[in-house]
Design a protein around this motif. Structure first.
Motif, mmCIF file in Angstrom:
data_model
loop_
_atom_site.group_PDB
_atom_site.id
_atom_site.type_symbol
_atom_site.label_atom_id
_atom_site.label_comp_id
_atom_site.label_asym_id
_atom_site.label_seq_id
_atom_site.Cartn_x
_atom_site.Cartn_y
_atom_site.Cartn_z
ATOM 1 N N GLY A 1 0.374 -4.248 -17.480
ATOM 2 C CA GLY A 1 1.319 -3.542 -18.336
ATOM 3 C C GLY A 1 2.615 -3.132 -17.674
ATOM 4 N N ALA A 2 2.755 -3.402 -16.380
ATOM 5 C CA ALA A 2 3.983 -3.042 -15.657
ATOM 6 C C ALA A 2 4.746 -4.304 -15.270
ATOM 7 C CB ALA A 2 3.651 -2.227 -14.410
ATOM 8 N N GLU A 3 6.049 -4.135 -15.034
ATOM 9 C CA GLU A 3 6.900 -5.262 -14.644
ATOM 10 C C GLU A 3 7.473 -4.985 -13.261
ATOM 11 O OE1 GLU A 3 11.072 -6.800 -16.336
ATOM 12 O OE2 GLU A 3 9.403 -7.120 -17.753
ATOM 13 N N TYR A 4 7.309 -5.948 -12.366
ATOM 14 C CA TYR A 4 7.783 -5.806 -10.997
ATOM 15 C C TYR A 4 8.795 -6.912 -10.680
ATOM 16 C CZ TYR A 4 3.416 -3.118 -10.726
ATOM 17 O OH TYR A 4 2.396 -2.232 -10.962
ATOM 18 N N HIS A 5 9.817 -6.543 -9.915
ATOM 19 C CA HIS A 5 10.822 -7.517 -9.479
ATOM 20 C C HIS A 5 10.678 -7.673 -7.962
ATOM 21 C CE1 HIS A 5 12.655 -7.549 -13.447
ATOM 22 N NE2 HIS A 5 12.512 -6.242 -13.448
ATOM 23 N N VAL A 6 10.200 -8.820 -7.549
ATOM 24 C CA VAL A 6 9.828 -9.040 -6.151
ATOM 25 C C VAL A 6 10.749 -10.075 -5.529
ATOM 26 C CG1 VAL A 6 7.995 -9.838 -4.618
ATOM 27 C CG2 VAL A 6 7.429 -8.451 -6.620
ATOM 28 N N GLU A 7 11.391 -9.696 -4.423
ATOM 29 C CA GLU A 7 12.245 -10.639 -3.701
ATOM 30 C C GLU A 7 11.386 -11.444 -2.737
ATOM 31 O OE1 GLU A 7 15.454 -9.823 -0.471
ATOM 32 O OE2 GLU A 7 16.477 -9.710 -2.415
ATOM 33 N N VAL A 8 11.437 -12.774 -2.876
ATOM 34 C CA VAL A 8 10.583 -13.667 -2.088
ATOM 35 C C VAL A 8 11.446 -14.480 -1.131
ATOM 36 C CG1 VAL A 8 8.812 -15.458 -2.173
ATOM 37 C CG2 VAL A 8 9.032 -13.838 -4.080
ATOM 38 N N GLU A 9 11.204 -14.284 0.170
ATOM 39 C CA GLU A 9 11.942 -15.041 1.190
ATOM 40 C C GLU A 9 11.393 -16.469 1.283
ATOM 41 O OE1 GLU A 9 14.484 -13.898 2.821
ATOM 42 O OE2 GLU A 9 14.378 -11.767 2.294
ATOM 43 N N PRO A 10 12.166 -17.405 1.854
ATOM 44 C CA PRO A 10 11.724 -18.803 1.937
ATOM 45 C C PRO A 10 10.406 -18.996 2.686
ATOM 46 C CG PRO A 10 14.068 -18.650 2.382
ATOM 47 C CD PRO A 10 13.551 -17.238 2.335
ATOM 48 N N ASP A 11 10.132 -18.138 3.690
ATOM 49 C CA ASP A 11 8.904 -18.312 4.475
ATOM 50 C C ASP A 11 7.744 -17.481 3.933
ATOM 51 O OD1 ASP A 11 9.918 -15.848 5.092
ATOM 52 O OD2 ASP A 11 9.550 -15.985 7.250
ATOM 53 N N GLN A 12 7.908 -16.927 2.733
ATOM 54 C CA GLN A 12 6.859 -16.120 2.124
ATOM 55 C C GLN A 12 6.300 -16.809 0.880
ATOM 56 O OE1 GLN A 12 9.127 -12.450 1.340
ATOM 57 N NE2 GLN A 12 7.596 -11.370 2.566
ATOM 58 N N THR A 13 5.044 -16.499 0.593
ATOM 59 C CA THR A 13 4.515 -16.842 -0.719
ATOM 60 C C THR A 13 4.816 -15.677 -1.661
ATOM 61 O OG1 THR A 13 2.353 -15.824 -0.319
ATOM 62 C CG2 THR A 13 2.631 -18.153 0.319
ATOM 63 N N ILE A 14 4.656 -15.918 -2.936
ATOM 64 C CA ILE A 14 4.900 -14.854 -3.918
ATOM 65 C C ILE A 14 3.944 -13.691 -3.675
ATOM 66 C CG2 ILE A 14 4.801 -14.303 -6.393
ATOM 67 C CD1 ILE A 14 5.613 -17.279 -6.882
ATOM 68 N N LEU A 15 2.696 -13.994 -3.357
ATOM 69 C CA LEU A 15 1.721 -12.937 -3.081
ATOM 70 C C LEU A 15 2.117 -12.124 -1.857
ATOM 71 C CD1 LEU A 15 -1.025 -11.522 -3.525
ATOM 72 C CD2 LEU A 15 -2.034 -13.273 -2.055
ATOM 73 N N GLU A 16 2.475 -12.803 -0.774
ATOM 74 C CA GLU A 16 2.859 -12.089 0.451
ATOM 75 C C GLU A 16 4.033 -11.153 0.199
ATOM 76 O OE1 GLU A 16 1.565 -15.505 3.734
ATOM 77 O OE2 GLU A 16 3.594 -15.468 2.915
ATOM 78 N N ALA A 17 5.016 -11.629 -0.538
ATOM 79 C CA ALA A 17 6.184 -10.795 -0.834
ATOM 80 C C ALA A 17 5.787 -9.591 -1.678
ATOM 81 C CB ALA A 17 7.245 -11.628 -1.558
ATOM 82 N N ALA A 18 4.931 -9.798 -2.663
ATOM 83 C CA ALA A 18 4.508 -8.697 -3.524
ATOM 84 C C ALA A 18 3.740 -7.647 -2.726
ATOM 85 C CB ALA A 18 3.652 -9.227 -4.668
ATOM 86 N N LEU A 19 2.834 -8.092 -1.867
ATOM 87 C CA LEU A 19 2.061 -7.146 -1.064
ATOM 88 C C LEU A 19 2.968 -6.384 -0.099
ATOM 89 C CD1 LEU A 19 -1.106 -9.310 -0.254
ATOM 90 C CD2 LEU A 19 -0.870 -7.512 -1.988
ATOM 91 N N ASP A 20 3.958 -7.079 0.475
ATOM 92 C CA ASP A 20 4.907 -6.412 1.374
ATOM 93 C C ASP A 20 5.685 -5.319 0.653
ATOM 94 O OD1 ASP A 20 4.161 -7.915 3.502
ATOM 95 O OD2 ASP A 20 5.910 -9.233 3.511
ATOM 96 N N GLN A 21 5.877 -5.519 -0.657
ATOM 97 C CA GLN A 21 6.636 -4.536 -1.444
ATOM 98 C C GLN A 21 5.706 -3.607 -2.228
ATOM 99 O OE1 GLN A 21 10.019 -6.642 -3.449
ATOM 100 N NE2 GLN A 21 9.612 -8.253 -1.923
ATOM 101 N N ASP A 22 4.454 -3.479 -1.727
ATOM 102 C CA ASP A 22 3.457 -2.526 -2.261
ATOM 103 C C ASP A 22 3.092 -2.779 -3.719
ATOM 104 O OD1 ASP A 22 3.242 -1.158 0.174
ATOM 105 O OD2 ASP A 22 5.018 0.043 -0.286
ATOM 106 N N VAL A 23 3.154 -4.048 -4.142
ATOM 107 C CA VAL A 23 2.641 -4.421 -5.466
ATOM 108 C C VAL A 23 1.221 -4.929 -5.246
ATOM 109 C CG1 VAL A 23 2.961 -5.838 -7.509
ATOM 110 C CG2 VAL A 23 4.961 -5.057 -6.215
#
Length: 361
Positions: free
Chosen positions: A281-303
């Motif tokens: 039910g929530a919307e998150y905007h996650v910045e993903v660097e070239p050497d990251q997966t979408i999951l890694e970026a989300a976890l780094d940003q506490d999602v």
């Protein structure tokens, strides 16, 4: 939407072999945990100051509720398997993620079919769940198991299998295969294409119309099974396989060392992109660097997104791409139909466009 996480209590520990144990769990409130035979449970542990997750196939069946069980084999140098075998005891509570997985079977009492199972080593665990469910819930169905191990002492569930065979003599048959047997045996060596075909022909199982084929074990063994089934002209839609992820692959994923990108039709260069993720039910905007997966970026940003294997096999992190384009390093976890529907795996996914929106759940 309910959370996919909850806690289970260890109510029994069974030592299956010298290096394998079954952990029996119950929900603290005795609630039944919903799953299908063949699915897996993700255990979440805090070890050495870090949260680690490992997926283990359920060796129990739904009719054993409220209990459910996973069977763990020790892996040399394995952080989690060694911890579970050496430290977990009755009364401990472990955080888990709800059972998932596409390597499963749905039983119905009116079914009349033959289920052929091919396993080696700890690959028996999901097959054990499947075979117990079929024997219990499909009185007109039969099960045959080809089970490879190094020797007689390394057979997980040996006593249970023998008991099930005695109780279902007309419906359940096992062929043991030993690569280093300690005594005379019917099948010596590793399970290979020739051996498999000979066994199926002797059992008159080489050409049957109502059969389903399930395999789990080392990749080399499963390749041999697949080659044998191809020779026997078994339709691909009747064949199911489960890949266990090696510790080496998990470590590579955790360290950001990815394997070769699979050949694909993806166009575009992987650059920094912002991905919109819709979850619970929530919307998150996650910045993903070239050497990251979408999951890694989300976890780094506490999602706190759901995940387990981090290798593109288990589908715990699956989401539907509503817009934009995502490249996947690994696609084995998704069927062709899921890919066509737009599903992606965030643990091996990289945004290729700036308009990627992924909905999870």
């Amino acid at each position: 939407m309910s959370s996919p996480y909850f806690t289970l209590k260890v109510v029994e520990v069974t030592h299956e072999t010298s290096d394998a144990v079954t952990l029996h769990f119950e929900h603290p409130e005795k609630q039944a945990v919903s799953f299908k035979p063949g699915q897996f449970l993700t255990l979440i542990l805090n070890l050495e100051g870090k949260e680690v997750r490992r997926s283990y196939s359920l060796s129990s069946t739904p009719h054993e509720a409220p209990r459910l069980a996973v069977t763990v084999k020790r892996v040399s140098g394995g952080l989690v398997s060694n911890y579970l075998l050496d430290n977990v005891k009755v009364g401990d509570e472990i955080k888990v993620m709800e059972p998932i997985g596409n390597f499963c079977l749905t039983c119905a009492p009116d079914n009349q079919r033959h289920i052929l199972l091919f396993g080696a080593g700890s690959g028996i665990t999901p097959l054990m769940s499947i075979l117990k469910a079929v024997l219990k819930e499909e009185p007109n169905s039969q099960v045959s198991l080809l089970y490879g191990n190094s020797d007689e002492d390394s057979v997980i569930f040996k006593e249970q299998l023998e008991q099930l065979q005695q109780e279902n003599a007309e419906r359940f048959h096992i062929e043991y295969i030993y690569s280093q047997p300690k005594q005379a045996c019917d099948h010596r060596g590793r399970m290979n294409q020739s051996m498999i075909i000979k066994i199926l022909e002797r059992l008159k199982l080489a050409k049957i119309d109502n059969a389903l084929y399930y395999m789990c074990g080392p990749e080399g063994m499963m390749d041999e099974v697949r080659h044998a089934l191809d020779v026997l002209h078994v339709p691909a839609e009747r064949i199911f396989r489960e890949s266990f992820v090696s510790n080496k692959l998990i470590e590579q994923q955790q360290q950001g060392q990815h394997g070769d990108v699979l050949s694909s039709d993806d166009d575009g260069e992987i650059v920094t992109q912002t991905v919109t993720i819709i979850y619970e039910g929530a919307e998150y905007h996650v910045e993903v660097e070239p050497d990251q997966t979408i999951l890694e970026a989300a976890l780094d940003q506490d999602v706190d997104l759901p995940y387990s294997c981090q290798a593109g096999l288990c589908t715990a992190c699956r989401g539907k791409c509503l817009s934009g384009k995502v490249h996947l390093d690994e696609r084995e976890g998704l069927s062709d139909a899921e890919l066509e529907e737009g599903y992606v795996l965030n643990c091996v996914g990289h945004p290729l466009t700036s308009d990627v929106i992924i909905e999870i759940g």
